[in-house]
Structures are given as structure tokens and as C-alpha cells.
Design a protein around this motif. Structure first.
Motif, mmCIF file in Angstrom:
data_model
loop_
_atom_site.group_PDB
_atom_site.id
_atom_site.type_symbol
_atom_site.label_atom_id
_atom_site.label_comp_id
_atom_site.label_asym_id
_atom_site.label_seq_id
_atom_site.Cartn_x
_atom_site.Cartn_y
_atom_site.Cartn_z
ATOM 1 N N THR A 1 -8.169 7.902 2.590
ATOM 2 C CA THR A 1 -7.418 7.307 1.484
ATOM 3 C C THR A 1 -6.022 7.883 1.468
ATOM 4 O O THR A 1 -5.695 8.794 2.232
ATOM 5 C CB THR A 1 -8.102 7.547 0.124
ATOM 6 O OG1 THR A 1 -7.366 6.882 -0.918
ATOM 7 C CG2 THR A 1 -8.174 9.027 -0.224
ATOM 8 N N THR B 1 -4.700 9.862 -4.194
ATOM 9 C CA THR B 1 -6.064 9.773 -4.714
ATOM 10 C C THR B 1 -6.623 11.173 -4.944
ATOM 11 O O THR B 1 -7.346 11.417 -5.914
ATOM 12 C CB THR B 1 -6.984 9.028 -3.715
ATOM 13 O OG1 THR B 1 -6.293 7.886 -3.212
ATOM 14 C CG2 THR B 1 -8.278 8.610 -4.352
ATOM 15 N N VAL C 1 -12.141 4.002 -4.126
ATOM 16 C CA VAL C 1 -10.919 3.421 -3.550
ATOM 17 C C VAL C 1 -11.316 2.098 -2.896
ATOM 18 O O VAL C 1 -12.167 2.075 -2.011
ATOM 19 C CB VAL C 1 -10.305 4.358 -2.482
ATOM 20 C CG1 VAL C 1 -9.016 3.760 -1.913
ATOM 21 C CG2 VAL C 1 -10.050 5.748 -3.049
ATOM 22 N N SER D 1 -1.168 -0.119 -8.283
ATOM 23 C CA SER D 1 0.176 0.223 -7.816
ATOM 24 C C SER D 1 1.038 -1.030 -7.742
ATOM 25 O O SER D 1 0.584 -2.072 -7.268
ATOM 26 C CB SER D 1 0.101 0.848 -6.423
ATOM 27 O OG SER D 1 1.428 1.044 -5.922
ATOM 28 N N LYS E 1 2.856 -3.198 -1.942
ATOM 29 C CA LYS E 1 1.646 -3.823 -2.455
ATOM 30 C C LYS E 1 1.871 -5.329 -2.698
ATOM 31 O O LYS E 1 2.993 -5.817 -2.612
ATOM 32 C CB LYS E 1 1.187 -3.094 -3.723
ATOM 33 C CG LYS E 1 1.025 -1.574 -3.534
ATOM 34 C CD LYS E 1 -0.003 -1.232 -2.481
ATOM 35 C CE LYS E 1 -0.407 0.186 -2.208
ATOM 36 N NZ LYS E 1 0.250 1.367 -2.538
HETATM 37 C C1 LIG Z 1 -0.140 2.989 -2.626
HETATM 38 C C2 LIG Z 1 -1.342 3.781 -3.007
HETATM 39 C C3 LIG Z 1 -1.338 4.736 -4.033
HETATM 40 C C4 LIG Z 1 -0.084 5.194 -4.702
HETATM 41 O O1 LIG Z 1 0.641 4.213 -5.294
HETATM 42 P P1 LIG Z 1 2.083 4.526 -5.886
HETATM 43 O O2 LIG Z 1 2.301 3.420 -6.859
HETATM 44 O O3 LIG Z 1 3.044 4.499 -4.745
HETATM 45 O O4 LIG Z 1 2.032 5.858 -6.550
HETATM 46 C C5 LIG Z 1 -2.525 5.331 -4.409
HETATM 47 N N1 LIG Z 1 -3.673 5.031 -3.780
HETATM 48 C C6 LIG Z 1 -3.725 4.152 -2.774
HETATM 49 C C7 LIG Z 1 -5.040 3.832 -2.140
HETATM 50 C C8 LIG Z 1 -2.559 3.518 -2.335
HETATM 51 O O5 LIG Z 1 -2.597 2.670 -1.296
#
Ligand SMILES: *Cc1c(COP(=O)(O)O)cnc(C)c1O
Length: 392
Positions: free
Chosen positions: A80, A84, A126, A176, A181
Motif C-alpha cells: 500500500t 496508510t 485498502v 483522496s 486520482k
Molecule cells: C494516494 C493515496 C493515499 C494518499 O492520498 P493523498 O490525498 O495524496 O494524501 C493514501 N492511500 C492510498 C492507497 C493512496 O493511493
């Protein structure tokens, strides 16, 4: 050059930002933050959504809500993103890594129970690539052992498990809105609160540990420092950028799914020839095509394929270096039982370009390059074998 991803721009972001400027309110919780919140709450059907500065921060809020302290154990996959684990390590937690399932790259739900101890506080599910973990099993375990389930749904907005949106199944869900994303505002996130016990405190934690929210609602006559917290509220400008993207979420999702299906169908023969493995989507799961990945037979083949595609104008990438083999992961975590799949499967994984508006013809070009690479690989292999024979 075809990039790995292109941050989404719908064309309407600047209109909404102009509107936000006209309101004269720039910090959080103005009308655009409210609109995003309402969209999340009504579309996903959840009790409470709080827009945050990132998913990392939503995870940190979760750690604070659970009062994580030294020695508490958190069950997480090692495959992950850093956040996380980091969000909980910040508060003194020890990470207990559980192996993944090779078909989805998600936590193997059958291995969770044996990792639970007296000190376990939470399970972090996750949803890799926007494909759901086996949530029924995870929620049942949480009930049995009185644990909290936090969904790291960073990849998973619009995905479903048994017809329920991801992020709304665990006690808490984290999204996120980072530019990588499916929907984004540069940097941003959201915390979904599905267990009402956490709502009031979550608002305080997000607002620097103050009860400012109660003050604005006229519930108290001055606001003051009442709890731990930090500055986790999304700015209005970010919310104004995000909102038009949420409004067309369904279209974006369908476009991405179409690309995903095109890849899948075009690569199926290579899968049958055992050159690569395609991702698998469990029954009763609707995913959101956040990532299209393949798994090739070895790390060496992956390096070769990355270079070959790069030479031909295609960007690809892989992730994650399993947390348990990172410097911090070694200090703050332990792998429960054997790492059968986490390391091996992560070394085989390769992400192909995936974004809204990806052209079907580009997908066919990418797939034929992959086919070329394996044909070349094959003939190299044959000539190596021939060479081997002539030397004897
Ligand atoms: C992108 C991501 C995060 C963090 O996201 P941010 O908004 O950049 O802090 C956390 N967990 C996973 C699985 C991610 O892919």
C-alpha cells in the motif's frame, strides 16, 4: 508520448473558481465545500462526509478519533501507499502487516484473524485499484473482536461492494482528491464517518481542536480549544475545482471503465499464453477503473518491458515497495506469518496508462507494443538456447 495519467480537467473548474472568488470566502466550509459534502453524502449515501486537505490527513484524523497511542496495533497490508501506515505510526502504533491475495492485491481476509491480538485497534482495508476488499468478512471480524474498520478508499470513489459504495462500509472511510486520482483538486481528500459516535469529535479535530463549528451554529457563545486536532479543512478554492468533477462523476467513471475493458479484451490472448496475468474483479464488486495493471512473470521482464515501452513513447510505472521492506516499515511494523505474495506479486506488477479520455487507438498501440516485446523476448530466448547448444 502517452503519460501514465493525466490529471482530470473538465473545463468547468475555472467557472466555479470564479464563483468562489465572487463569494469572498476562501477558507473552508463555504458553499463549495458544502456542495461537495452534500454530493458525497447523497450520492454515496453516508451519514457524514468531511472534506479534508488530503487522504493522508483523513487517515490521520482516523488515528486521532481512535485515540491511537504507543503500542496499539493496526492491521494493514504491506502492499500500500506510505500514508496508510504513517498516519498511525505518527501516533505510536505498531503496524501488523498481513499478506495480500494475488488476484486483487488486497488484504487476504482469511489471514486477518490470526493477526489479531489484545492490542489490535483497527483493520485498514485498502481497496487497491478501486477494487473492493472482501468487506463482509472484514466487518464480521471487526464485530467479533470489537475493532474499528477504516477503509483506505483513496483509489475507490464510485466503486461498490455488493451494491454499496466503498468508503461507506467501514466505521470510517478515507478518499483522496490528489491529481493522480479519478477526481481531484490538486491536493485534497475526504473523511466519511459512518459511525455516528465519531461525528462531533471529527469536526473538532479537523478544526484545530476547537469547537468553532458549534460557535458558528450558535451552540456556544465563544469557541475555544477543546481537544487535540490540526488544520485539516479543505479550502473553498479546492472545493470549487472539485465540484464540477463530482457532478459528472458517472460519465468519467464510464469512460474509464470502457478503457479498462478495452485493455482487458485486447490483452486476453497474452494472458492465455501465460505471458502476463490480468487483474481479476471478484463477483459482486463494481470497480472504478482507477488503475489498469498487468503482472508479468518476473521483475527482469518488467524492467525490459518498461524500457521498451518508454522507447516507444509509453509511460508506465509500478508500485508499491512493500512497507515492511522499507526502512520505516522495518522499525514500526512486523509481517504477520509468511510473506507469500506481497513481495513477489508487487515485483511483477506494471501499471499501464489510464485516464479520462484515453483513446481506444492508443490502447491498441500500447497492447501491440506489449505483444511485440513478448515476441522479441521469445525469439531472443530461442536464439540463446540455440547458442547454448552450438557451444557444446
Ligand atoms: C494516494 C493515496 C493515499 C494518499 O492520498 P493523498 O490525498 O495524496 O494524501 C493514501 N492511500 C492510498 C492507497 C493512496 O493511493
Amino acid at each position: 508520448m502517452i503519460p501514465l495519467y493525466k490529471p482530470l480537467v473538465t473545463g468547468r473548474e475555472s467557472l466555479y473558481i470564479d464563483d468562489a472568488i465572487k463569494t469572498g470566502k476562501f477558507s473552508g466550509d463555504g458553499i463549495f465545500t458544502q456542495r461537495c459534502r452534500e454530493w458525497l453524502e447523497s450520492t454515496l449515501e453516508c451519514k457524514k462526509a468531511l472534506l479534508t486537505t488530503s487522504c493522508t490527513h483523513a487517515l490521520e484524523m482516523a488515528a486521532m478519533l481512535l485515540d491511537i497511542s504507543n503500542g496499539d496495533e493496526i492491521i494493514v497490508p504491506s502492499f500500500t501507499f506510505v500514508s496508510t501506515g504513517n498516519a498511525f505510526v505518527l501516533h505510536g502504533a505498531k503496524l501488523v502487516f498481513v499478506d495480500i491475495r494475488p488476484d486483487t492485491m488486497n488484504l487476504n481476509e482469511m489471514l486477518i484473524e490470526q493477526a489479531i491480538s489484545e492490542k489490535t485497534k483497527a483493520i485498514i482495508a485498502v481497496h487497491y485499484a478501486g477494487v473492493s476488499c472482501e468487506m463482509d468478512v472484514i466487518m464480521k471480524l471487526a464485530n467479533k473482536y470489537n475493532l474499528i474498520v477504516i477503509e483506505d478508499a483513496a483509489h475507490a470513489l464510485m466503486s461498490k461492494y455488493k451494491n454499496q459504495y466503498l468508503g461507506t462500509i467501514g466505521h470510517l472511510g478515507c478518499f483522496s482528491f490528489h491529481e493522480s486520482k479519478n477526481y481531484h483538486c490538486g491536493e485534497g481528500g475526504a473523511l466519511l464517518i459512518n459511525d455516528e459516535r465519531f461525528i462531533e469529535r471529527a469536526e473538532i479535530i479537523r478544526d484545530k481542536g476547537t469547537n468553532r463549528k458549534n460557535y458558528f451554529r450558535g451552540e456556544v457563545d465563544k469557541y475555544t480549544w477543546v481537544d487535540i486536532g490540526s488544520s485539516y479543512l479543505m479550502s473553498e478554492l479546492n472545493a470549487a475545482f472539485l465540484y464540477p468533477q463530482l457532478l459528472i462523476a458517472e460519465d468519467i467513471n464510464n469512460d474509464r471503465l470502457k478503457s479498462w475493458e478495452t485493455y482487458y479484451r485486447a490483452l486476453i490472448n497474452l494472458n492465455l499464453e501465460n505471458k502476463l496475468t490480468l487483474p481479476s474483479i471478484p463477483r459482486q464488486v463494481n470497480h472504478n477503473a482507477h488503475i489498469f495493471y498487468i503482472k508479468v512473470p518476473s521483475k527482469g521482464i518488467r524492467s525490459g518491458l518498461i524500457s521498451y515501452l518508454q522507447e516507444n513513447g509509453i509511460s508506465t510505472s509500478f508500485h508499491y515497495i512493500p512497507l515492511h521492506s522499507s526502512d520505516m516499515g522495518e522499525v514500526h511494523g512486523v509481517f504477520n506469518k509468511e510473506d507469500i505474495y506481497t513481495s513477489i506479486e508487487s515485483e511483477r506488477l506494471l501499471r499501464l496508462p489510464m485516464y479520462y479520455g484515453l483513446k481506444q487507438s492508443d490502447i491498441f498501440d500500447i497492447v501491440s507494443l506489449i505483444r511485440d516485446y513478448f515476441d522479441k523476448e521469445n525469439s531472443d530466448e530461442k536464439s540463446r538456447r540455440l547458442l547454448g547448444k552450438t557451444e557444446f
